[in-house]
Design an enzyme around this catalytic site. Structure first.
Site, PDB file in Angstrom:
ATOM      1  N   CYS A  65       0.508   5.311 -11.190  1.00  0.00           N
ATOM      2  CA  CYS A  65      -0.194   6.523 -10.752  1.00  0.00           C
ATOM      3  C   CYS A  65       0.282   7.699 -11.593  1.00  0.00           C
ATOM      4  CB  CYS A  65       0.065   6.804  -9.277  1.00  0.00           C
ATOM      5  SG  CYS A  65      -0.688   8.336  -8.652  1.00  0.00           S
ATOM      6  N   ASN A  66      -0.649   8.336 -12.293  1.00  0.00           N
ATOM      7  CA  ASN A  66      -0.294   9.504 -13.100  1.00  0.00           C
ATOM      8  C   ASN A  66       0.172  10.669 -12.235  1.00  0.00           C
ATOM      9  OD1 ASN A  66      -1.440   9.282 -16.224  1.00  0.00           O
ATOM     10  ND2 ASN A  66      -2.493   7.922 -14.807  1.00  0.00           N
ATOM     11  N   THR A  67      -0.614  10.971 -11.193  1.00  0.00           N
ATOM     12  CA  THR A  67      -0.336  12.140 -10.363  1.00  0.00           C
ATOM     13  C   THR A  67       1.045  12.064  -9.729  1.00  0.00           C
ATOM     14  OG1 THR A  67      -2.699  12.171  -9.857  1.00  0.00           O
ATOM     15  CG2 THR A  67      -1.299  13.647  -8.586  1.00  0.00           C
ATOM     16  N   ALA A  68       1.469  10.855  -9.379  1.00  0.00           N
ATOM     17  CA  ALA A  68       2.773  10.678  -8.724  1.00  0.00           C
ATOM     18  C   ALA A  68       3.923  11.098  -9.621  1.00  0.00           C
ATOM     19  CB  ALA A  68       2.945   9.225  -8.289  1.00  0.00           C
TER      20      ALA A  68
ATOM     21  N   LYS B 108     -12.695   4.371  -6.405  1.00  0.00           N
ATOM     22  CA  LYS B 108     -11.975   4.049  -5.170  1.00  0.00           C
ATOM     23  C   LYS B 108     -12.934   3.625  -4.057  1.00  0.00           C
ATOM     24  CE  LYS B 108      -7.769   6.864  -5.785  1.00  0.00           C
ATOM     25  NZ  LYS B 108      -6.729   5.841  -5.580  1.00  0.00           N
TER      26      LYS B 108
ATOM     27  N   ASP C 125      -1.387  10.544  -0.034  1.00  0.00           N
ATOM     28  CA  ASP C 125      -2.181  10.984  -1.170  1.00  0.00           C
ATOM     29  C   ASP C 125      -1.435  12.035  -1.984  1.00  0.00           C
ATOM     30  OD1 ASP C 125      -4.320  12.970  -2.394  1.00  0.00           O
ATOM     31  OD2 ASP C 125      -5.304  11.026  -2.169  1.00  0.00           O
ATOM     32  N   ARG C 126      -1.300  11.785  -3.269  1.00  0.00           N
ATOM     33  CA  ARG C 126      -0.504  12.665  -4.127  1.00  0.00           C
ATOM     34  C   ARG C 126      -1.197  13.996  -4.385  1.00  0.00           C
ATOM     35  NH1 ARG C 126      -1.091   7.853  -3.121  1.00  0.00           N
ATOM     36  NH2 ARG C 126      -2.469   7.526  -4.908  1.00  0.00           N
TER      37      ARG C 126
ATOM     38  N   CYS D 103      -5.563   9.069 -15.300  1.00  0.00           N
ATOM     39  CA  CYS D 103      -5.526   8.593 -13.915  1.00  0.00           C
ATOM     40  C   CYS D 103      -5.707   7.097 -14.000  1.00  0.00           C
ATOM     41  CB  CYS D 103      -6.630   9.226 -13.076  1.00  0.00           C
ATOM     42  SG  CYS D 103      -6.755   8.510 -11.406  1.00  0.00           S
TER      43      CYS D 103
END
Length: 233
Positions: free
Chosen positions: A82-85, A164, A47-48, A194
């Protein structure tokens, strides 16, 4: 045409959403007109958000493994669903063997092209904490409004407890309040920052002017691959 490599699995449905948008955004008359896309739906990537908060393992090793698998399989450039990644991209880039198309930079360029100078950011908790949108958008002179701490938690929950979790009956009233507050701050447009956010907007029929970062990336990837693009933006 160039072959696209998607570092996926973050999450699986967001990966499918990106691939679908690439296919729909390609101006093709037959199968052979479409772009060769290789997907690594790597659900083992940690999980990022948890990693950014220091509560979980770093995803860098798994992200690099995905990048290597895709490159070895013939990908000419890479994108991530994935934006957060993207927070971890500086740690990845020294080890990448092919170009990487940055979703956040592409979204900023799109906003500039449409003369959008003030946006609200709808994202996961990890993306808010990382500040990656604010940093990159500042280089393009775009003001980014973000929710307060309570609002960030509401945005995080609609992603994790709504999309999710596959909860089609999730209550969006708190989320609607977050949107209204940012509108009052001057944000007429909202970045869906996201990969689950476009799914949330569609699933829960939320009204507003939204800029789908996944769609921006899909269309940029189509053009970068050298295929004719049909734009939905």
């Amino acid at each position: 045409m160039k072959t696209i490599g998607i570092i996926g699995g973050m999450g699986p449905m967001a990966t499918v959403d990106l691939l679908r948008k690439i296919i729909l955004s390609t101006n093709a008359q037959k199968d052979q007109d479409h772009i060769h896309v290789i997907v690594d739906n790597n659900t083992s990537i940690p999980d990022r958000s948890e990693a950014i908060w220091g509560k979980g393992p770093s995803p860098v090793s798994q992200l690099l493994q995905s990048a290597d698998r895709l490159t070895d399989a013939g990908a000419d450039f890479l994108i991530m669903s994935c934006n957060t990644a993207h927070f971890f991209l500086p740690k990845l880039q020294p080890h990448l063997r092919v170009p990487f198309l940055n979703m956040i930079e592409e979204t900023a360029k799109y906003c500039v092209s449409k003369q959008i100078h003030h946006v609200g950011l709808l994202a996961s908790g990890g993306t808010y904490t990382s500040g990656i949108y604010n940093k990159i958008f500042a280089k393009f002179n775009i003001n980014v409004s973000v929710p307060d701490d309570a609002g960030k938690e509401i945005c995080h929950k609609i992603i994790f407890e709504g999309v999710k979790a596959g909860n089609d009956n999730y209550s969006t009233q708190p989320f609607q309040s977050v949107l209204q507050k940012m509108r009052q701050e001057g944000a007429a447009s909202f970045i869906l920052g996201c990969t689950e956010m476009p799914l949330a907007i569609k699933t829960y029929n939320i009204a507003g002017h939204f800029i789908d970062a996944t769609q921006v990336l899909a269309e940029s990837a189509v053009r970068f691959a050298g295929a004719p693009c049909k734009s939905y933006l």
